[in-house]
Write a protein that holds these residues in place. Structure first.
Motif, PDB file in Angstrom:
ATOM      1  N   UNK A 176      -3.604   1.829  -2.918  1.00  0.00           N
ATOM      2  CA  UNK A 176      -3.031   0.503  -3.158  1.00  0.00           C
ATOM      3  C   UNK A 176      -3.238   0.062  -4.607  1.00  0.00           C
ATOM      4  N   UNK A 177      -4.395   0.357  -5.176  1.00  0.00           N
ATOM      5  CA  UNK A 177      -4.642   0.012  -6.580  1.00  0.00           C
ATOM      6  C   UNK A 177      -3.677   0.757  -7.500  1.00  0.00           C
ATOM      7  N   UNK A 178      -3.413   2.019  -7.191  1.00  0.00           N
ATOM      8  CA  UNK A 178      -2.448   2.783  -7.986  1.00  0.00           C
ATOM      9  C   UNK A 178      -1.046   2.211  -7.818  1.00  0.00           C
ATOM     10  N   UNK A 179      -0.696   1.819  -6.589  1.00  0.00           N
ATOM     11  CA  UNK A 179       0.623   1.222  -6.355  1.00  0.00           C
ATOM     12  C   UNK A 179       0.794  -0.053  -7.160  1.00  0.00           C
ATOM     13  N   UNK A 180      -0.298  -0.805  -7.307  1.00  0.00           N
ATOM     14  CA  UNK A 180      -0.248  -2.046  -8.068  1.00  0.00           C
ATOM     15  C   UNK A 180      -0.451  -1.819  -9.571  1.00  0.00           C
ATOM     16  N   UNK A 181      -0.505  -0.530  -9.978  1.00  0.00           N
ATOM     17  CA  UNK A 181      -0.642  -0.159 -11.395  1.00  0.00           C
ATOM     18  C   UNK A 181      -1.914  -0.734 -12.012  1.00  0.00           C
ATOM     19  N   UNK A 182      -3.009  -0.636 -11.267  1.00  0.00           N
ATOM     20  CA  UNK A 182      -4.305  -1.116 -11.745  1.00  0.00           C
ATOM     21  C   UNK A 182      -5.165   0.056 -12.200  1.00  0.00           C
ATOM     22  N   UNK A 183      -5.781  -0.073 -13.350  1.00  0.00           N
ATOM     23  CA  UNK A 183      -6.836   0.855 -13.730  1.00  0.00           C
ATOM     24  C   UNK A 183      -8.104   0.443 -12.988  1.00  0.00           C
ATOM     25  N   UNK A 184      -8.851   1.409 -12.490  1.00  0.00           N
ATOM     26  CA  UNK A 184     -10.054   1.086 -11.731  1.00  0.00           C
ATOM     27  C   UNK A 184     -11.054   2.227 -11.865  1.00  0.00           C
TER      28      UNK A 184
ATOM     29  N   UNK B   2      -9.316  -1.279   6.594  1.00  0.00           N
ATOM     30  CA  UNK B   2      -8.005  -0.624   6.548  1.00  0.00           C
ATOM     31  C   UNK B   2      -6.888  -1.590   6.898  1.00  0.00           C
ATOM     32  N   UNK B   3      -7.210  -2.663   7.626  1.00  0.00           N
ATOM     33  CA  UNK B   3      -6.197  -3.651   7.995  1.00  0.00           C
ATOM     34  C   UNK B   3      -5.981  -4.710   6.922  1.00  0.00           C
ATOM     35  N   UNK B   4      -6.884  -4.789   5.932  1.00  0.00           N
ATOM     36  CA  UNK B   4      -6.772  -5.842   4.916  1.00  0.00           C
ATOM     37  C   UNK B   4      -6.645  -5.268   3.508  1.00  0.00           C
ATOM     38  N   UNK B   5      -6.197  -4.024   3.394  1.00  0.00           N
ATOM     39  CA  UNK B   5      -6.148  -3.360   2.088  1.00  0.00           C
ATOM     40  C   UNK B   5      -5.377  -4.189   1.064  1.00  0.00           C
ATOM     41  N   UNK B   6      -4.147  -4.556   1.392  1.00  0.00           N
ATOM     42  CA  UNK B   6      -3.304  -5.246   0.415  1.00  0.00           C
ATOM     43  C   UNK B   6      -3.895  -6.592   0.025  1.00  0.00           C
TER      44      UNK B   6
END
Length: 247
Positions: free
Chosen positions: A29-37, A66-70
Motif C-alpha cells: 500500500x505504501x508503494x501504491x501511494x508512492x511513499x518512500x519508507x 489487514x482489514x485497515x491497511x488503507x
C-alpha cells in the motif's frame, strides 16, 4: 515519501512488525501511494511515524491490521505531512462500478483511490476521515451513472454524512489517464446541491444488462447471472459476488 506527490514531508514513515503478512500488505500500500519508507528490524528504534500491529504498537505509533491497511497508511501519510487537523474534509466520488474517490483537507488534495465495488463506500469514507481530525465533512457525488449514484447517495445519507450532488458537466475537462480519479478530484472541488432525502432506485434494462456483463467478467466467462439476481444486485440486496455464488 516524495514531496512532489504528497506536498512536503515533515517526518519519515517506517514499518516494524513481526507479522509477515501485515508487513507485506503495508509495503504494497505504501508503494501504491508512492511513499518512500523504511523497513525496520524488531529491535530498531524509530522517532518518526511508525506502522505496526495493534499488539506491538506503543503510544504514538499507528496500529494496522489487514482489514485497515488503507486507513492506517492514510493516517501515517497525514502524520508524516504534519496534517493532523483540518476545518473541513471534502470527498469527491465519481460514480461507477469501480468508483473513484478523492479527498481534500481545507481545499488541498490529500489522497485518492479507486474502489473495486460500491457496497461499503460510506464505511470506507468514514474510515478515511478518521485519519484527520476535522470540524466538518461533506461528500460530493457526481451525477453520472444514475443507479450507482443513487445507491451511493443512499448509503451516505443513511450514515448521517452531509451529501451533495455535483453536475459532472463541470468536471468533464481533463486527461483520460486515471479518468475516475481525476474526475473525483474535480467533483470534490466544485459546488453541488445538498441532498436530504433517500433516492428511489429504478434500475433500467441497461443497468441490469451491465450487471450481468460484470458477472461474466468476474466469473471469467463461466456464467451470467439471471435478470432476477441482477435486479437484487441493482437494489443492493446482494453483492455481485454473492449473486455469482447463487447462480
Amino acid at each position: 515519501m516524495r514531496d512532489s506527490d504528497l506536498g512536503g514531508v515533515v517526518r519519515r514513515i517506517a514499518v516494524r512488525t513481526d507479522d509477515f503478512r501485515l508487513s507485506f500488505h503495508l509495503m504494497r500500500e505504501l508503494k501504491r501511494r508512492k511513499c518512500d519508507f523504511v523497513m525496520l528490524s524488531l529491535g530498531d528504534n524509530w522517532g518518526d511515524v511508525l506502522l505496526t500491529s495493534p499488539e506491538e504498537a506503543s503510544d504514538g505509533e499507528i496500529p494496522a491490521t489487514e482489514d485497515t491497511i488503507e486507513i492506517s497508511v492514510e493516517r501515517a501519510i497525514q502524520a508524516a505531512k504534519g496534517l493532523d487537523t483540518a476545518v473541513q474534509l471534502v470527498f469527491g466520488i465519481d460514480p461507477g462500478p469501480r468508483p473513484g474517490i478523492a479527498w481534500l483537507a481545507d481545499g488541498k488534495v490529500i489522497g485518492n483511490a479507486q474502489l473495486e465495488q460500491i457496497d461499503s463506500i460510506a464505511e470506507h469514507i468514514l474510515g478515511l476521515s478518521s485519519a484527520v481530525k476535522h470540524q466538518r465533512m461533506s461528500v460530493k457525488v457526481g451525477d453520472g451513472a444514475p443507479l450507482i449514484r443513487d445507491r451511493i447517495i443512499n448509503q451516505l445519507i443513511l450514515n448521517g454524512i452531509e451529501t451533495l450532488q455535483v453536475d459532472e458537466y463541470k468536471t468533464s475537462i481533463g486527461s483520460r489517464m486515471k479518468a475516475h480519479l481525476h474526475a473525483a478530484t474535480r467533483i470534490a472541488l466544485v459546488g453541488g446541491s445538498r441532498v436530504y432525502n433517500l433516492r428511489e432506485l429504478h434500475p433500467t434494462d441497461g443497468d441490469l444488462k451491465e450487471i450481468q456483463r460484470q458477472s461474466r467478467i468476474l466469473s471469467s466467462g463461466n456464467l451470467t447471472i439471471s435478470t432476477e439476481l441482477a435486479r437484487m444486485v441493482a437494489f443492493g440486496e446482494l453483492s455481485i459476488e454473492d449473486a455469482i455464488k447463487r447462480a
